[in-house]
Design a protein around this motif. Sequence first.
Motif, PDB file in Angstrom:
ATOM      1  N   ASP A 268       7.374  21.663   0.614  1.00 41.23           N
ATOM      2  CA  ASP A 268       7.804  21.687   2.016  1.00 41.23           C
ATOM      3  C   ASP A 268       6.633  21.620   2.993  1.00 41.23           C
ATOM      4  O   ASP A 268       6.835  21.732   4.206  1.00 41.23           O
ATOM      5  N   GLY A 269       5.416  21.436   2.486  1.00 42.63           N
ATOM      6  CA  GLY A 269       4.251  21.463   3.360  1.00 42.63           C
ATOM      7  C   GLY A 269       3.646  20.096   3.578  1.00 42.63           C
ATOM      8  O   GLY A 269       3.553  19.277   2.649  1.00 42.63           O
ATOM      9  N   VAL A 270       3.228  19.821   4.808  1.00 43.08           N
ATOM     10  CA  VAL A 270       2.582  18.550   5.139  1.00 43.08           C
ATOM     11  C   VAL A 270       1.169  18.547   4.562  1.00 43.08           C
ATOM     12  O   VAL A 270       0.380  19.472   4.806  1.00 43.08           O
ATOM     13  N   ILE A 271       0.840  17.513   3.790  1.00 47.04           N
ATOM     14  CA  ILE A 271      -0.531  17.379   3.286  1.00 47.04           C
ATOM     15  C   ILE A 271      -1.249  16.179   3.900  1.00 47.04           C
ATOM     16  O   ILE A 271      -2.475  16.172   3.990  1.00 47.04           O
ATOM     17  N   LEU A 272      -0.499  15.154   4.331  1.00 45.87           N
ATOM     18  CA  LEU A 272      -1.099  14.003   5.009  1.00 45.87           C
ATOM     19  C   LEU A 272      -0.421  13.836   6.350  1.00 45.87           C
ATOM     20  O   LEU A 272       0.781  13.555   6.424  1.00 45.87           O
ATOM     21  N   LEU A 273      -1.177  14.024   7.423  1.00 48.99           N
ATOM     22  CA  LEU A 273      -0.642  13.867   8.774  1.00 48.99           C
ATOM     23  C   LEU A 273      -0.307  12.402   9.035  1.00 48.99           C
ATOM     24  O   LEU A 273      -0.780  11.510   8.323  1.00 48.99           O
ATOM     25  N   PRO A 274       0.514  12.108  10.068  1.00 48.95           N
ATOM     26  CA  PRO A 274       0.887  10.716  10.344  1.00 48.95           C
ATOM     27  C   PRO A 274      -0.331   9.797  10.426  1.00 48.95           C
ATOM     28  O   PRO A 274      -1.273  10.062  11.186  1.00 48.95           O
ATOM     29  N   THR A 275      -0.312   8.744   9.644  1.00 51.63           N
ATOM     30  CA  THR A 275      -1.460   7.840   9.571  1.00 51.63           C
ATOM     31  C   THR A 275      -1.003   6.484   9.060  1.00 51.63           C
ATOM     32  O   THR A 275       0.155   6.318   8.652  1.00 51.63           O
ATOM     33  N   ALA A 276      -1.906   5.521   9.071  1.00 53.00           N
ATOM     34  CA  ALA A 276      -1.601   4.162   8.614  1.00 53.00           C
ATOM     35  C   ALA A 276      -2.330   3.856   7.324  1.00 53.00           C
ATOM     36  O   ALA A 276      -3.415   4.376   7.049  1.00 53.00           O
ATOM     37  N   GLY A 277      -1.722   2.997   6.492  1.00 50.67           N
ATOM     38  CA  GLY A 277      -2.325   2.535   5.253  1.00 50.67           C
ATOM     39  C   GLY A 277      -1.605   1.290   4.777  1.00 50.67           C
ATOM     40  O   GLY A 277      -0.836   0.677   5.527  1.00 50.67           O
ATOM     41  N   ILE A 278      -1.820   0.905   3.530  1.00 52.81           N
ATOM     42  CA  ILE A 278      -1.316  -0.382   3.061  1.00 52.81           C
ATOM     43  C   ILE A 278      -0.605  -0.272   1.712  1.00 52.81           C
ATOM     44  O   ILE A 278      -0.801   0.670   0.955  1.00 52.81           O
ATOM     45  N   ILE A 279       0.212  -1.314   1.428  1.00 54.14           N
ATOM     46  CA  ILE A 279       0.841  -1.524   0.130  1.00 54.14           C
ATOM     47  C   ILE A 279      -0.038  -2.492  -0.655  1.00 54.14           C
ATOM     48  O   ILE A 279      -0.416  -3.544  -0.139  1.00 54.14           O
ATOM     49  N   ALA A 280      -0.379  -2.171  -1.912  1.00 57.23           N
ATOM     50  CA  ALA A 280      -1.313  -3.010  -2.660  1.00 57.23           C
ATOM     51  C   ALA A 280      -0.892  -3.121  -4.120  1.00 57.23           C
ATOM     52  O   ALA A 280      -1.036  -2.164  -4.884  1.00 57.23           O
ATOM     53  N   THR A 281      -0.382  -4.282  -4.523  1.00 64.97           N
ATOM     54  CA  THR A 281       0.006  -4.492  -5.914  1.00 64.97           C
ATOM     55  C   THR A 281      -1.193  -4.496  -6.843  1.00 64.97           C
ATOM     56  O   THR A 281      -1.043  -4.354  -8.059  1.00 64.97           O
ATOM     57  N   SER A 282      -2.393  -4.664  -6.297  1.00 63.00           N
ATOM     58  CA  SER A 282      -3.591  -4.743  -7.122  1.00 63.00           C
ATOM     59  C   SER A 282      -4.141  -3.374  -7.498  1.00 63.00           C
ATOM     60  O   SER A 282      -5.062  -3.281  -8.303  1.00 63.00           O
ATOM     61  N   ARG A 283      -3.616  -2.314  -6.935  1.00 60.76           N
ATOM     62  CA  ARG A 283      -4.106  -0.965  -7.216  1.00 60.76           C
ATOM     63  C   ARG A 283      -3.144  -0.235  -8.146  1.00 60.76           C
ATOM     64  O   ARG A 283      -1.928  -0.307  -7.981  1.00 60.76           O
ATOM     65  N   GLU A 284      -3.708   0.515  -9.093  1.00 66.10           N
ATOM     66  CA  GLU A 284      -2.857   1.285  -9.993  1.00 66.10           C
ATOM     67  C   GLU A 284      -2.332   2.547  -9.318  1.00 66.10           C
ATOM     68  O   GLU A 284      -1.177   2.928  -9.507  1.00 66.10           O
ATOM     69  N   PHE A 285      -3.172   3.223  -8.552  1.00 63.00           N
ATOM     70  CA  PHE A 285      -2.917   4.599  -8.142  1.00 63.00           C
ATOM     71  C   PHE A 285      -2.491   4.700  -6.679  1.00 63.00           C
ATOM     72  O   PHE A 285      -2.391   3.699  -5.966  1.00 63.00           O
ATOM     73  N   ILE A 286      -2.238   5.921  -6.251  1.00 60.05           N
ATOM     74  CA  ILE A 286      -1.950   6.220  -4.847  1.00 60.05           C
ATOM     75  C   ILE A 286      -3.166   6.954  -4.296  1.00 60.05           C
ATOM     76  O   ILE A 286      -3.534   8.024  -4.802  1.00 60.05           O
ATOM     77  N   TYR A 287      -3.791   6.381  -3.304  1.00 59.58           N
ATOM     78  CA  TYR A 287      -5.004   6.938  -2.718  1.00 59.58           C
ATOM     79  C   TYR A 287      -4.671   7.550  -1.362  1.00 59.58           C
ATOM     80  O   TYR A 287      -4.029   6.899  -0.523  1.00 59.58           O
TER      81      TYR A 287
END
Length: 412
Positions: A268-287
């Motif tokens: 129930d806790g926020v760990i990442l505040l509102p921000t921008a990022g991308i979708i990447a089929t070339s990456r295995e993980f979630i960064y």
Amino acid sequence: MLFLTGSFLTLFLALSITGSPIEVRNSPIIVPLTRRLDVSNATIDLLQHDKARAAAFMDYNTHSRRAAIIPTRFASSSKYTVALIVGNPPQPVNDLLVDTGSAVTWITPYAESGRNTKQRVGEIYGGEQFPEKSFSGTFFIDTVTLGDGLTIPDYELAVASTKTNFERYDGVLGIGPRSLTLETLKDDPAATYPTFTDWLVTKGAIRQNIVGIFFKSVTKGRDSAVGELAFGEPDDTKCTSDIVYTDITKAPVSRNYWGIDLTITYRDGVILLPTAGIIATSREFIYIASYAFDWYRVGTGATFDEPTGLLRITPDQYGALGFLNFHIGNQKQKQVLTLTADAQIWPHSLNYKIHGAEDNGIYLIIKRLDEREKMGFIIGYTFMQRFYTVLDGDNRKVGFATTPFTYAVTNW
């Protein structure tokens, strides 16, 4: 039979979208995906891997947009690929990397049956840091067949005469936004040229600039039916919920890709505040950003595993993992996508592909994002294996829906 030219421009010359009309078919055009697993004895050094990709993004932000192509091209434990048939007589091109992070489509040399367009493709490179990642060649007009038998005559195809460090693949199918073709034309760096999806729309093969991505969760080997690309409209048969769309972000850097805004909560806790990022089929993980990564590590009780560069948990901690929730979009476009405990771990049977991993180790797929990447997160294919993803170029939106694999247990 034609041959490739020997002198090259520095980068791309524009694609022409003239030529013979093709039959207008009902959307979507379905193109099957294969998951290409590196079955060599080599393991993936994730720490070195991540540093290299972060450095390429830094070069993109400080020197040239061309470096944006490079982060998709480092070795990986597995990739999703598509197959095309080119020329007459037909010649298979079996392993094109599916890449949302570039907008260029090219293949390795084949017995060209088409016409040389005299449009030469020069080197694609990442500046001084990664000049060894490159290809060069020539555009040819030829027939291309994809999906369920769709034949496209007079397609201008980039054919590499030379390539470096792409030995295991036959080329790239770039499905990134058209903006990623900026500064790839030496004679007109301010211009863009049509992507593969743009070209299908212009020729009338599809009615909308949309790509739907379905990744099936698999754990090992090579499977001939691990997913699909749907060109023209989403394939609703792969979804178990409605598709909810969010606008492409307006944030610098991320807006040039399939970038979105989101917030992440653990339990129930926020760990990442509102921000921008991308979708990447070339990456295995979630960064995710460093502060969010630290909060996630504390919340899960995980320890940082130096040999692998991943977070590691015990079986008891796995049993106690809470939900990781991705709150997509702004307040008017809010959608919550949840990763279960199984969806937060690396496939157990693929531990042998990670340098330094132990066979019985439990490793999380959440990683610390290098600050040089100038964004708040990067969502890789381990996330997309759980959710149907739609890239809408006409309306500049990204959509998500649940699938039969959203809550499946496949990794433990």
